[in-house]
Design an enzyme around this catalytic site. Structure first.
Site, PDB file in Angstrom:
ATOM      1  N   SER A  92       1.276  -1.225   0.352  1.00  0.00           N
ATOM      2  CA  SER A  92      -0.343  -0.273  -0.016  1.00  0.00           C
ATOM      3  C   SER A  92       0.841   1.761   0.281  1.00  0.00           C
ATOM      4  O   SER A  92       1.875   1.361  -0.520  1.00  0.00           O
ATOM      5  CB  SER A  92      -0.825  -0.281   1.372  1.00  0.00           C
ATOM      6  N   ASP A 118      -7.400  -5.376  -6.077  1.00  0.00           N
ATOM      7  CA  ASP A 118      -7.849  -3.893  -5.010  1.00  0.00           C
ATOM      8  C   ASP A 118      -8.200  -3.206  -6.321  1.00  0.00           C
ATOM      9  O   ASP A 118      -7.420  -3.357  -7.130  1.00  0.00           O
ATOM     10  CB  ASP A 118      -6.494  -4.655  -4.760  1.00  0.00           C
ATOM     11  N   HIS A 128      -6.436  -6.643  -1.118  1.00  0.00           N
ATOM     12  CA  HIS A 128      -5.173  -5.938  -0.955  1.00  0.00           C
ATOM     13  C   HIS A 128      -4.415  -6.159  -0.706  1.00  0.00           C
ATOM     14  O   HIS A 128      -4.028  -7.065   0.724  1.00  0.00           O
ATOM     15  CB  HIS A 128      -5.757  -4.508  -0.198  1.00  0.00           C
TER      16      HIS A 128
END
Length: 457
Positions: free
Chosen positions: A143, A395, A420
Site C-alpha cells: 500500500s 484491489d 489488497h
C-alpha cells in the site's frame, strides 16, 4: 516453504494508503507512525528498538531528533552471508500527530523525509550489527508502504538492491490514470460476487435521498440502520452515504479468500456474503434499504458484538487517518471521481479547487498536485531497476499501480484473485494458486538481486 537464506528482517514503522474518505474524495499514514496494514508481529519473534533520528533531513537551521521505532527479527540471520529485508512500514502509533497538529510540525510529514529516515537508519544498522556491513538490503512494503519501497529503490539505489512494492498506487496522481478507475474496480468486485448486487447499491442512493426527505424518514433510517447517533439533517445523510461508500470500498480492499480481521472481523470472500442480501435492486425504497443495512452489517457486525453502528468509524483498527489526510492535502493528491454509470456510486466529479479549499480550512496548507510525479517521475521510471510491482485484480488500488512490465528489471505481477497486498499476508490453506505463484516469483527475483550483488562485491 519459500525462504531467502540467512535473513534479517527489519521493520521501520512508517505509513499507508487508507480507504477513500470524505475529505479527499478518495480513500489506505504517518511518516513515522500510522488498507495496507500488516498484522501485528508476535512479540516473541521481534525486538523493539529505537534510533535517534533527525526530524528534518533537508534543512540546517536546527538539529532536533525524535526516537524512531523499528523492529528486528534475527532468528534466521547468519552474519557471515546474510541478507536483509527492510519493511517500509505502513502503520504505527499516531501519538506524534495528537501532540503536534500544527502545520509547523506536520510540515515534516512527507515521503521524502520518510525515505531519508530509512536510508540513515539502514546505514546505522549496517555499521552496528555484526556482519551486516556488506549485506544486501531489499525493501518490502504494501500500500503506501509499497509506494515508499518503490521510491526508496528509485532514490537510494546504493542503499537497497531492490524492492517489492505490493499494491502500490504510484500512478494515482494527476492524470496518470483516469480518476474513475478506482471506483470502477470496486464496482466490478461486487458485480462478480452476486447477481444484481452492484445495481442494488446503485439504486440505494436514490432510496436514501427519498426516504431522508422528511423528518419521519430520518427517524426511520436511523432506526433501520441501527445508528448510534440519529440522523437530523441533510449533512448527517451525506455522512451516512459517505460511510456506506467507504464500507463498499473497504470490502473490496479486504476481499480475502479466508476469514480475516484486517479492517474488521470478516468471513471468507466477504463481498459474496454481502451480496446475498442485495439480489433485488427493484424493491421499494424501505425494503431495499433494509437489505442494504443487512449487507453493511456483515462488515460492521460479523462478530455480533456491535450494539449500534457508528457512521464516524469504518475500521476497528487505528489507521492514523488524520495523518494520511494531511498527506493527501499536501503531496499525496490522488484525484478520484464517480459517474454512476461505470460504477455503483453517486456521481461526483473531481474538483481540485473545492478540495484545496477544504484542505486549507483543516490544515492551513495548499495541496501540490504535481509534486509526487515531479519528484518520483510519474510514468517515466524506465531508468530505474530491480523493482517488483505486485497488484491484486480485486484491489481497487491496482488501478493506480504498475500492472505491466516496464523493463526486464521493472516487473509487474498481477494476482487475479488477490485483494489488497494479499501476497504480503501470511500463507493460508485457502490461498489461490495465483498468489502462491506470485510469492514464488517474488522470491526468485530477490535471489537474483542478491546473487548479482554478491558477484559484484
Amino acid at each position: 516453504m519459500l525462504r531467502l537464506p540467512a535473513l534479517l528482517l527489519l521493520l521501520s514503522l512508517g505509513s499507508v494508503c487508507c480507504p477513500p474518505g470524505v475529505l479527499s474524495g478518495l480513500p489506505l499514514g504517518s511518516r513515522r507512525g500510522p488498507p495496507g496494514r500488516a498484522q501485528p508481529p508476535r512479540a516473541a519473534l521481534y525486538q523493539t528498538r529505537y534510533f535517534p533520528q533527525k526530524i528534518d533531513h533537508f534543512g540546517f537551521d536546527q538539529d532536533l531528533t525524535f526516537q524512531q521505532r523499528y523492529l528486528v527479527a534475527d532468528q534466521h540471520w547468519r552474519k557471515d552471508n546474510g541478507s536483509i529485508l527492510f519493511y517500509t512500514g505502513n502503520e504505527g502509533d499516531i501519538t506524534w500527530f495528537c501532540n503536534n497538529t500544527d502545520s509547523k510540525h506536520l510540515n515534516y510529514l512527507t515521503s521524502e523525509q520518510a525515505l531519508a529516515d530509512f536510508a540513515i537508519l539502514i546505514q546505522h544498522l549496517k555499521e552496528t550489527i555484526p556482519g551486516a556491513l556488506n549485506a544486501p538490503v531489499i525493501a518490502i512494503g504494501g500500500s503506501y508502504g509499497g509506494m515508499l519501497a518503490a521510491w526508496f529503490r528509485m532514490k537510494y539505489p546504493h542503499v537497497v538492491v531492490g524492492a517489492l512494492a505490493a499494491s502500490a498506487p504510484i500512478w494515482q496522481f494527476e492524470d496518470l490514470v483516469p480518476c474513475g478507475t478506482f471506483y470502477t474496480i470496486v464496482t466490478n468486485d461486487f458485480k462478480k460476487s452476486g447477481q444484481c448486487c452492484s445495481e442494488s447499491i446503485l439504486n440505494s442512493w436514490g432510496a436514501i435521498n427519498r426516504v431522508s426527505s422528511t423528518d419521519e424518514g430520518l427517524k426511520w433510517l436511523s432506526s433501520a440502520f441501527h445508528l448510534c447517533s440519529p440522523l437530523k439533517s441533510k449533512q448527517d445523510v451525506a455522512v451516512l452515504k459517505a460511510w456506506l461508500s467507504e464500507t463498499w470500498v473497504n470490502l473490496a480492499m479486504v476481499n480475502y479468500p479466508y476469514k480475516a480481521d484486517f479492517l474488521q472481523p470478516l468471513p471468507a470472500w466477504p463481498i459474496q456474503v454481502v451480496c446475498k442480501f442485495l439480489k433485488n435492486p427493484k424493491l421499494p425504497d424501505k425494503l431495499l434499504l433494509q437489505n442494504v443495512f443487512q449487507a453493511a452489517n456483515v462488515y460492521y457486525n460479523y462478530s455480533g458484538a456491535a450494539s449500534c453502528l457508528n457512521t464516524s468509524q469504518s475500521a476497528t483498527r487505528n489507521l492514523g487517518l488524520m495523518g494520511w489526510y494531511y498527506q493527501a492535502c499536501t503531496e499525496m493528491v490522488m484525484p478520484m471521481c464517480t459517474d454512476g454509470v461505470n460504477d455503483m456510486f453517486e456521481p461526483r466529479k473531481w474538483n481540485f479547487h473545492v478540495f484545496s479549499e477544504e484542505c486549507f480550512k483543516l490544515w492551513k496548507v495548499k495541496p501540490r498536485p504535481s509534486w509526487i510525479p515531479s519528484v518520483y517521475g510519474g510514468k517515466n521510471i524506465s531508468s530505474h531497476s530491480n523493482i517488483i510491482f505486485s497488484n491484486g485484480g480485486l484491489d481497487p488500488w491496482s488501478g493506480g499501480g504498475v500492472t505491466r512490465n516496464i523493463t526486464d528489471s521493472l516487473t509487474a505481477i498481477v494476482i487475479p484473485e488477490g485483494a489488497h497486498h494479499l501476497d504480503l499476508r501470511a500463507s493460508n490453506p485457502s490461498d489461490p494458486k495465483s498468489v502462491l505463484q506470485a510469492r514464488a516469483l517474488e522470491v526468485q527475483y530477490m535471489k537474483q538481486w542478491i546473487e548479482k550483488y554478491r558477484h559484484k562485491h
